[in-house]
Design a protein around this motif. Structure first.
Motif, PDB file in Angstrom:
ATOM      1  N   SER A  66     -31.752  -7.954 -76.294  1.00 55.94           N
ATOM      2  CA  SER A  66     -33.072  -8.538 -76.572  1.00 55.94           C
ATOM      3  C   SER A  66     -34.174  -7.495 -76.415  1.00 55.94           C
ATOM      4  O   SER A  66     -35.114  -7.422 -77.225  1.00 55.94           O
ATOM      5  N   ILE A  67     -34.069  -6.655 -75.385  1.00 53.57           N
ATOM      6  CA  ILE A  67     -35.058  -5.582 -75.180  1.00 53.57           C
ATOM      7  C   ILE A  67     -34.989  -4.559 -76.312  1.00 53.57           C
ATOM      8  O   ILE A  67     -36.022  -4.126 -76.842  1.00 53.57           O
ATOM      9  N   LEU A  68     -33.780  -4.165 -76.694  1.00 50.07           N
ATOM     10  CA  LEU A  68     -33.619  -3.181 -77.778  1.00 50.07           C
ATOM     11  C   LEU A  68     -34.180  -3.723 -79.091  1.00 50.07           C
ATOM     12  O   LEU A  68     -34.827  -2.998 -79.860  1.00 50.07           O
ATOM     13  N   GLU A  69     -33.934  -5.025 -79.341  1.00 50.50           N
ATOM     14  CA  GLU A  69     -34.489  -5.644 -80.555  1.00 50.50           C
ATOM     15  C   GLU A  69     -36.010  -5.670 -80.510  1.00 50.50           C
ATOM     16  O   GLU A  69     -36.679  -5.425 -81.530  1.00 50.50           O
ATOM     17  N   ALA A  70     -36.577  -5.946 -79.337  1.00 52.59           N
ATOM     18  CA  ALA A  70     -38.037  -5.962 -79.184  1.00 52.59           C
ATOM     19  C   ALA A  70     -38.631  -4.581 -79.440  1.00 52.59           C
ATOM     20  O   ALA A  70     -39.799  -4.463 -79.833  1.00 52.59           O
ATOM     21  N   ALA A  71     -37.814  -3.539 -79.234  1.00 55.59           N
ATOM     22  CA  ALA A  71     -38.255  -2.171 -79.497  1.00 55.59           C
ATOM     23  C   ALA A  71     -38.090  -1.792 -80.966  1.00 55.59           C
ATOM     24  O   ALA A  71     -38.379  -0.642 -81.351  1.00 55.59           O
ATOM     25  N   PHE A  90     -32.582   4.887 -72.835  1.00 59.33           N
ATOM     26  CA  PHE A  90     -32.502   5.121 -74.279  1.00 59.33           C
ATOM     27  C   PHE A  90     -33.879   5.403 -74.882  1.00 59.33           C
ATOM     28  O   PHE A  90     -33.993   5.580 -76.095  1.00 59.33           O
ATOM     29  N   GLY A  91     -34.920   5.421 -74.061  1.00 67.30           N
ATOM     30  CA  GLY A  91     -36.251   5.771 -74.543  1.00 67.30           C
ATOM     31  C   GLY A  91     -37.126   4.613 -74.943  1.00 67.30           C
ATOM     32  O   GLY A  91     -38.159   4.807 -75.591  1.00 67.30           O
ATOM     33  N   VAL A  92     -36.750   3.384 -74.571  1.00 61.95           N
ATOM     34  CA  VAL A  92     -37.526   2.202 -74.954  1.00 61.95           C
ATOM     35  C   VAL A  92     -38.832   2.157 -74.164  1.00 61.95           C
ATOM     36  O   VAL A  92     -38.862   2.432 -72.960  1.00 61.95           O
ATOM     37  N   ALA A 136     -43.524  -1.915 -72.959  1.00 59.38           N
ATOM     38  CA  ALA A 136     -43.912  -3.193 -73.577  1.00 59.38           C
ATOM     39  C   ALA A 136     -42.706  -3.910 -74.175  1.00 59.38           C
ATOM     40  O   ALA A 136     -42.627  -5.142 -74.155  1.00 59.38           O
ATOM     41  N   ALA A 137     -41.729  -3.154 -74.693  1.00 63.99           N
ATOM     42  CA  ALA A 137     -40.537  -3.769 -75.282  1.00 63.99           C
ATOM     43  C   ALA A 137     -39.649  -4.383 -74.204  1.00 63.99           C
ATOM     44  O   ALA A 137     -38.977  -5.390 -74.452  1.00 63.99           O
ATOM     45  N   VAL A 138     -39.646  -3.794 -73.005  1.00 63.74           N
ATOM     46  CA  VAL A 138     -38.898  -4.399 -71.894  1.00 63.74           C
ATOM     47  C   VAL A 138     -39.482  -5.773 -71.595  1.00 63.74           C
ATOM     48  O   VAL A 138     -38.764  -6.775 -71.491  1.00 63.74           O
TER      49      VAL A 138
END
Length: 480
Positions: A141-146, A314-316, A319-321
């Motif tokens: 979900s966090i990766l998708e938000a990024a 991974f560099g996210v 805000a995406a977290v």
């Protein structure tokens, strides 16, 4: 093994034995056959379902031997095994004597990355006794938000073989790995990985706690950026120390307390990062609020911190977290709020199938009427009961091994009222909920965290959770 080297493997005519039918064996057999390998599937079972699966594979030109799981087919050059097969199987002994390598389905997927010439997606991997699925789904979900193309794979969601060989392309994969899978994955090398916690589980498969922990620790081998560990569980940090990682790979801790440098933690209701920031000796980056974690139970906050650590590795961006945690919805039967009835909250944590999971769930509420019991799988309950005794308003026991829990309650919480249900029919869950309601007072939580497997009374933990939710809804209708 790098992706370019893997893509040059010639599978044409290679004799491969797949050990076991089922959710990972059948896809592995199909993939290998499609690559030109000569595939034979061996399987212990010879029931109607197995025969149906065998017929489908044989129609594709794949040989299947049912009830022949102990025999190594002649000319076998490689075994690909499903996770459920124990390492002490005669098939694997025969393979070792013959010098035949054994891979799991995860190892196969890892080695098949990049066969189509695409750059393989890095893996962010998660293991642990409890919390794997939730953490991997939070991470996705966090990766998708990024804005990254990703999928939750492994034990959940998309199969790993589909992820590495399918038409869909990914920037990064969130990978759940069990101890079974890690045992048979010698060449796996993740970008970053986390071990969430360690407690006795699956010891019948691994043979000892030491072997179980060692297999969990394989997830750190060859990590390139971060090895994420649980500050509250020193054994996870020990595994990081023992791992052979790429130069520059960092140890990153997560804690429910104030984080030190190279850790993520919680300060005044805020999830903060002191690992992936400049001047981490003095600076901290706000990532999200505890209220952004659903549900904000302590063990789930720990899951969120582990997911955040892997994403940040991974560099996210921060805000995406936050956005990913806000968007995340937990799977059913994982500390799921069913309803409030007469001022009492009813929580379904049917997924708490062992004492470690139940301990985390029980720590999240106070006071509690606890519904517990089922198949104990050889577990003992003294430590669990000692830790939660002060929170218990009452206990309702059901299931085959309820006596083991009752004895622990007698020893360590003799003042807590216990209702022992000696029935296994379909109405047993409603009676358990009704008895819990009788014991509860307004402001209490009725928590079904069985600390046991479900198969004595239910097909799986999902069906057990559904029975609980149905019983609570019936109770609510009667109380309206």
């Amino acid at each position: 093994m790098g992706s370019q080297e893997v893509s040059n493997v010639d599978w044409q005519g290679k004799h491969v034995t797949v050990a076991g039918l089922g959710v990972s064996g059948i896809p592995a057999a199909r993939v290998l056959h499609g690559l030109g390998a000569v595939v034979t599937v061996v399987n212990d079972g010879d029931d109607e379902r197995s025969r149906g699966q065998a017929a489908e594979l044989e129609a594709r030109g794949i040989a299947v031997r049912l009830g022949d799981g102990a025999t190594l087919p002649e000319s076998t050059e490689l075994i690909v095994t499903t996770p459920g097969w124990k390492p002490d199987k005669p098939l694997f002994t025969a393979a070792a004597e013959a010098g035949v390598p054994v891979w799991g389905d995860v190892e196969l997927a890892w080695r098949l990355r990049g066969r189509d010439g695409r750059e393989p997606a890095p893996w962010l991997a998660v293991t642990g006794t409890n919390g794997k699925t939730t953490t991997v789904r939070m991470l996705a979900s966090i990766l998708e938000a990024a804005g990254l193309r990703t999928a939750a794979v492994g034990n959940i969601g998309v199969s790993l073989l589909d992820a590495v060989l399918g038409e869909e392309t990914y920037d990064v994969l969130a990978v759940e790995l069990s101890s079974y899978q890690l045992h048979w994955s010698p060449s796996l090398r993740a970008h970053s990985a986390a071990v969430l916690n360690l407690a006795p589980d699956h010891l019948d498969w691994h043979g000892s706690m030491e072997a179980y922990v060692a297999d969990k620790g394989r997830i750190y081998e060859g990590n390139t950026v971060a090895c994420v560990y649980n500050v509250a569980d020193p054994a996870t940090e020990d595994l990081v120390r023992e791992a052979d990682v790429e130069e520059g790979c960092r140890a990153i801790g997560f804690t429910l307390g104030t984080p030190g440098p190279s850790q993520l933690g919680v300060v005044d209701g805020i999830l903060v990062d002191r690992a992936f920031v400049t001047n981490r000796q003095k600076n901290a980056q706000e990532l999200a609020e505890v209220a952004d974690v659903n549900p904000p139970a302590p063990h789930n906050i720990a899951n969120a911190l582990a997911a955040a650590a892997l994403a940040r590795a991974f560099g996210v961006e921060p805000a995406a977290v936050r956005d990913g945690l806000r968007a995340f919805r937990p799977d059913p039967h994982r500390i799921e709020h069913v309803a409030d009835v007469a001022g009492v909250a009813y929580i379904d944590d049917s997924k708490a199938t062992n004492t470690h999971a139940a301990e985390a769930s029980l720590a999240a509420y106070d006071p509690i009427v606890w519904i517990a019991g089922g198949l104990a799988k050889g577990a003992t309950f003294d430590e669990l009961v000692t830790g939660c005794a002060g929170r218990l308003r009452g206990v309702v026991l059901m299931g085959a091994d309820r006596a083991v829990i009752r004895e622990a309650l007698t020893r360590h919480a003799p003042e807590v009222p216990v209702t022992d249900l000696d029935r296994t029919d379909t109405g047993a869950m409603y009676e358990a909920v009704r008895e819990a309601a009788r014991l509860a007072r307004p402001g209490d939580t009725v928590l079904m965290a069985p600390a046991c497997a479900s198969m004595d009374m239910f097909v799986n933990y999902n069906k057990r959770g559904e029975a609980f939710a149905d019983a609570v809804r019936t109770l609510a209708a009667e109380s309206a």
